[in-house]
Scaffold this motif. Structure first.
Motif, short mmCIF file in Angstrom:
data_model
loop_
_atom_site.label_atom_id
_atom_site.label_comp_id
_atom_site.label_asym_id
_atom_site.label_seq_id
_atom_site.Cartn_x
_atom_site.Cartn_y
_atom_site.Cartn_z
N ASN A 96 76.28 -70.75 66.08
CA ASN A 96 75.49 -70.02 65.08
C ASN A 96 75.37 -68.54 65.41
OD1 ASN A 96 73.75 -70.46 67.28
ND2 ASN A 96 71.95 -70.30 65.98
N ASN A 119 63.69 -68.56 72.04
CA ASN A 119 63.76 -69.85 71.34
C ASN A 119 62.94 -70.91 72.07
OD1 ASN A 119 65.46 -68.45 69.74
ND2 ASN A 119 67.20 -69.85 69.91
N ALA A 287 62.69 -62.18 63.58
CA ALA A 287 62.83 -63.55 63.06
C ALA A 287 61.63 -63.96 62.21
CB ALA A 287 62.99 -64.53 64.23
N ALA A 288 60.45 -63.38 62.53
CA ALA A 288 59.22 -63.96 61.98
C ALA A 288 58.58 -63.23 60.81
CB ALA A 288 58.20 -64.08 63.12
N THR A 291 60.58 -62.82 57.06
CA THR A 291 60.85 -64.16 56.51
C THR A 291 59.55 -64.77 55.97
OG1 THR A 291 60.62 -64.92 58.79
CG2 THR A 291 62.85 -64.76 57.92
N THR A 295 58.52 -65.37 51.92
CA THR A 295 58.18 -66.72 51.46
C THR A 295 56.80 -66.73 50.81
OG1 THR A 295 59.49 -67.57 53.29
CG2 THR A 295 58.01 -69.12 52.23
N ARG A 357 73.83 -71.85 53.51
CA ARG A 357 73.13 -72.00 54.78
C ARG A 357 74.11 -72.57 55.81
NH1 ARG A 357 69.11 -69.34 53.74
NH2 ARG A 357 66.96 -70.01 53.92
N ARG A 360 78.09 -70.88 60.46
CA ARG A 360 78.52 -71.13 61.84
C ARG A 360 79.96 -70.66 62.03
NH1 ARG A 360 73.67 -72.18 61.71
NH2 ARG A 360 72.70 -74.17 62.22
N PHE A 437 64.84 -74.00 55.95
CA PHE A 437 64.68 -73.56 57.34
C PHE A 437 65.91 -73.91 58.17
CE2 PHE A 437 60.16 -73.95 56.08
CZ PHE A 437 59.70 -72.70 56.45
N GLY A 438 67.05 -74.06 57.51
CA GLY A 438 68.26 -74.40 58.24
C GLY A 438 68.30 -75.89 58.55
N TYR A 439 69.20 -76.25 59.46
CA TYR A 439 69.36 -77.67 59.77
C TYR A 439 70.07 -77.83 61.10
CZ TYR A 439 70.07 -82.65 58.70
OH TYR A 439 70.02 -84.01 58.71
N HIS A 442 69.93 -75.82 65.45
CA HIS A 442 69.40 -74.45 65.35
C HIS A 442 68.49 -74.25 64.15
CE1 HIS A 442 71.52 -73.11 68.81
NE2 HIS A 442 72.64 -73.63 68.35
N CYS A 444 65.21 -73.62 62.12
CA CYS A 444 64.19 -72.64 62.52
C CYS A 444 63.08 -73.25 63.39
CB CYS A 444 63.56 -72.06 61.25
SG CYS A 444 62.22 -70.94 61.61
N PRO A 445 62.95 -72.79 64.63
CA PRO A 445 61.89 -73.33 65.48
C PRO A 445 60.52 -72.76 65.13
CG PRO A 445 63.11 -71.63 66.66
CD PRO A 445 63.77 -71.78 65.33
C1 HEM Z 1 58.91 -68.85 56.14
C2 HEM Z 1 59.40 -68.20 57.18
C3 HEM Z 1 60.73 -68.49 57.81
C4 HEM Z 1 61.90 -68.88 57.25
C5 HEM Z 1 62.18 -69.13 55.77
C6 HEM Z 1 62.87 -69.04 58.32
C7 HEM Z 1 64.18 -69.45 58.14
C8 HEM Z 1 65.09 -69.62 59.16
C9 HEM Z 1 66.45 -70.06 58.98
C10 HEM Z 1 67.09 -70.40 57.65
C11 HEM Z 1 67.04 -70.10 60.19
C12 HEM Z 1 68.49 -70.47 60.51
C13 HEM Z 1 68.60 -71.94 60.81
C14 HEM Z 1 70.01 -72.46 60.88
O1 HEM Z 1 70.96 -71.67 60.92
O2 HEM Z 1 70.20 -73.69 60.89
C15 HEM Z 1 66.06 -69.66 61.15
C16 HEM Z 1 66.29 -69.55 62.51
C17 HEM Z 1 65.35 -69.09 63.39
N1 HEM Z 1 64.04 -68.77 63.14
FE1 HEM Z 1 63.12 -68.85 61.34
N2 HEM Z 1 62.27 -68.72 59.51
C18 HEM Z 1 60.96 -68.40 59.24
C19 HEM Z 1 60.00 -68.03 60.16
C20 HEM Z 1 60.20 -67.93 61.52
C21 HEM Z 1 59.19 -67.59 62.48
C22 HEM Z 1 57.72 -67.33 62.15
C23 HEM Z 1 59.80 -67.54 63.69
C24 HEM Z 1 59.20 -67.25 65.05
C25 HEM Z 1 57.95 -67.48 65.36
C26 HEM Z 1 61.20 -67.89 63.50
C27 HEM Z 1 62.15 -67.97 64.50
C28 HEM Z 1 63.46 -68.36 64.31
C29 HEM Z 1 64.44 -68.41 65.39
C30 HEM Z 1 64.22 -68.04 66.84
C31 HEM Z 1 65.62 -68.88 64.81
C32 HEM Z 1 66.96 -69.14 65.53
C33 HEM Z 1 66.99 -70.55 66.06
C34 HEM Z 1 68.20 -70.89 66.90
O3 HEM Z 1 69.11 -70.07 67.01
O4 HEM Z 1 68.24 -71.97 67.49
N3 HEM Z 1 61.40 -68.11 62.17
N4 HEM Z 1 64.87 -69.39 60.50
#
Ligand code: HEM
Length: 502
Positions: A96, A119, A287-288, A291, A295, A357, A360, A437-439, A442, A444-445
């Motif tokens: 990813n 992460n 990241a946070a 997004t 939303t 989405r 990769r 939030f992905g799948y 990876h 979204c944590p």
């Molecule tokens: C409504 C708000 C949010 C949305 C819509 C969202 C959406 C996403 C999506 C679509 C991905 C990619 C997943 C994938 O490729 O499978 C992602 C990854 C990620 N998100 Fe979020 N996110 C949100 C909020 C947050 C928040 C608040 C944080 C941190 C506190 C965060 C941290 C991350 C991180 C670190 C990744 C990468 C994960 C990885 O590489 O393993 N996100 N997010």
């Protein structure tokens, strides 16, 4: 070479760069770096060269995806049925970060997109501690919402996206960097504008062909602005990190927030440099903050523009749940706000941020169970917007139905996907049919934190304010499209009237 020199001596460089540009334009159509030959048909084939496709994509990505749906060589858009096979494959095969690096042009923007420390801390500290810290977040929300929306007991126009952005930065900041600094203008500037600058710079870089980006970067003001933003942010954050480390080393009481959790685990992840920890804070904001804001803005626009008549029902639900939980917005209370949760999921379903989405990079040849080959070097993704508006899955898919997921969870309506567990329809749940939030490994944590925060804010807003569209505005504000991103229009206003306590 000193980049400043390049700027001041721009004129002298125009000739060689011009030559390089022409050279690149001639050579590049025959080169297709990053692509690999596959048996899949190619979207935009009629445009002729990969360079023309690249430019067309920058202008009309959403349309191109919608037209192509299941084609394209540069990005293989796979049917979602393949995702179950791919989702748990290791990063050495399906990666990813490399896909993200391309989008965010990390080589030139300097973003470190591989951040296992961050992460890990999100997954094991932030999510894990949510029930414990929720009352603090709830208090922060109660303070921040009226601070930004005012307490006017008359209808007042508010640019909600702008206000939510600040509110989200402050409320998240309470947990990310602590209540002493979450209102500091330097923190707010870094946590909000770093993302803006990064996307601007990446977007500008993508307009240049990859072969001339190493030179082009010196001529793109937004790239300089980004580096300056990062420098300023670190100037503020590094001393904060140093102080926190010192407290810890002196055995004194330390704050209870993400920054401290990161410092505590930094050694385990071989992060010894304070600058790297400061940078991790920036990546966390990246990241946070936006997004979550986007939303929440979508949900607000949908509530008043698509289902204003249901707002009293949602408000009633929130009030009832609060009364049953001693007026404290605990994790359990938020879980019980199921109509609100359903409206949020419906809003996310109808407002996908992009057409695909599961972006990769394939690192090693993958032969799928039906014999399909995904060649090493190819980029893959799966349709997102189209899946979420598929009439075979969602009845009346283009109609906003705030009860859609509430009714399925309550067993009132048949589950079109026949999930064994209907809790799969919660806002935070991910599946191959809903990748908001992905799948996979990876996904979204941060989604548990985001859902928590959005619910806390919306519950407070809906309890304390009457909201409506400005007079004369009909329907929901249309979204805007920037390259392949679909966003709520950030310029729009909605009406607020404070009805809460003095
Ligand atoms: C409504 C708000 C949010 C949305 C819509 C969202 C959406 C996403 C999506 C679509 C991905 C990619 C997943 C994938 O490729 O499978 C992602 C990854 C990620 N998100 Fe979020 N996110 C949100 C909020 C947050 C928040 C608040 C944080 C941190 C506190 C965060 C941290 C991350 C991180 C670190 C990744 C990468 C994960 C990885 O590489 O393993 N996100 N997010």
């Amino acid at each position: 070479m000193d980049p400043n020199m390049l700027f001041t001596d721009k004129m002298q460089l125009l000739v060689p760069i011009g030559a390089l540009l022409v050279g690149a334009m001639v050579i590049v159509p025959w080169l297709s770096p990053g692509s690999a030959s596959t048996e899949f048909p190619l979207a935009g084939e009629e445009l002729g060269t990969s360079e023309k496709r690249r430019k067309h994509f920058i202008r009309s990505a959403v349309q191109m995806h919608a037209d192509a749906y299941k084609k394209v060589r540069e990005v293989i858009v796979l049917p979602i049925s393949y995702v179950e096979e791919l989702r748990n494959m290791p990063d050495t095969i399906i990666n990813n970060v490399e896909a993200l690096n391309e989008t965010l042009q990390t080589h030139y923007t300097g973003l470190n997109s591989y951040n296992p420390l961050m992460n890990h801390v999100i997954r094991s500290d932030l999510t894990h501690n949510l029930p414990r810290i929720n009352h603090l977040l709830s208090k922060e929300v109660a303070q921040t919402v009226p601070e930004y929306l005012g307490k006017h007991r008359e209808w007042t126009r508010v640019n909600i996206n702008e206000k939510l952005l600040k509110m989200v930065a402050i409320i998240s900041g309470h947990v990310f960097i602590g209540p002493q600094l979450n209102r500091d203008e330097r923190y707010l500037d870094a946590s909000i504008n770093y993302t803006v600058d990064l996307f601007k710079a990446a977007g500008e870089l993508q307009k240049w062909h990859r072969l001339i980006r190493p030179i082009g970067k010196y001529f793109i003001p937004s790239v300089h602005q980004l580096h300056e933003q990062r420098r300023r942010a670190k100037e503020f954050l590094v001393p904060v990190v140093q102080k926190r480390r010192a407290l810890r080393e002196a055995g004194e009481e330390v704050p209870d927030d993400m920054l401290q959790w990161m410092i505590a685990k930094a050694d385990k992840f071989n992060v010894s440099d304070d600058g790297d920890i400061a940078e991790t804070q920036l990546t966390l904001s990246l990241a946070a903050i936006h997004t979550t804001t986007l939303t929440a803005t979508h949900v607000m626009y949908d509530l008043i523009g698509n289902c204003a008549e249901v707002i009293p029902e949602i408000r009633k639900e929130i009030a009832t749940v609060m009364a049953e939980n001693d007026n404290v917005m605990t994790t359990q209370a938020l879980y019980e706000m199921k109509l609100l949760d359903s409206a949020m999921r419906e809003s996310q379903r109808m407002n996908t941020t992009g057409p695909t989405r599961f972006q990769r990079r394939v690192k090693k040849d993958v032969r799928l169970s039906d014999g399909t080959l995904l060649p090493a070097g190819s980029n893959i993704s799966v349709p997102h917007t189209e899946t979420l508006s598929d009439a075979a899955i969602y009845s009346e898919p283009h109609k906003f139905n705030p009860y859609r997921f509430y009714d399925i969870r309550a067993g009132k309506v048949e589950d079109p996907l026949n999930y064994t567990n209907k809790e799969q329809y919660q806002f935070i749940s991910v599946s191959k049919e809903n990748m908001g939030f992905g799948y996979g490994r990876h996904a979204c944590p941060g989604r548990f934190f985001a859902a928590n925060e959005i619910k806390l804010m919306l519950a407070r807003i809906l309890l304390d304010y009457d909201i409506k569209m400005p007079d004369g505005v009909r329907g929901r504000y249309p979204n805007i499209v920037r390259v392949s991103a679909v966003l709520p229009d950030p310029t729009k206003e909605i009406m607020f009237n404070y009805v809460g306590e003095e």
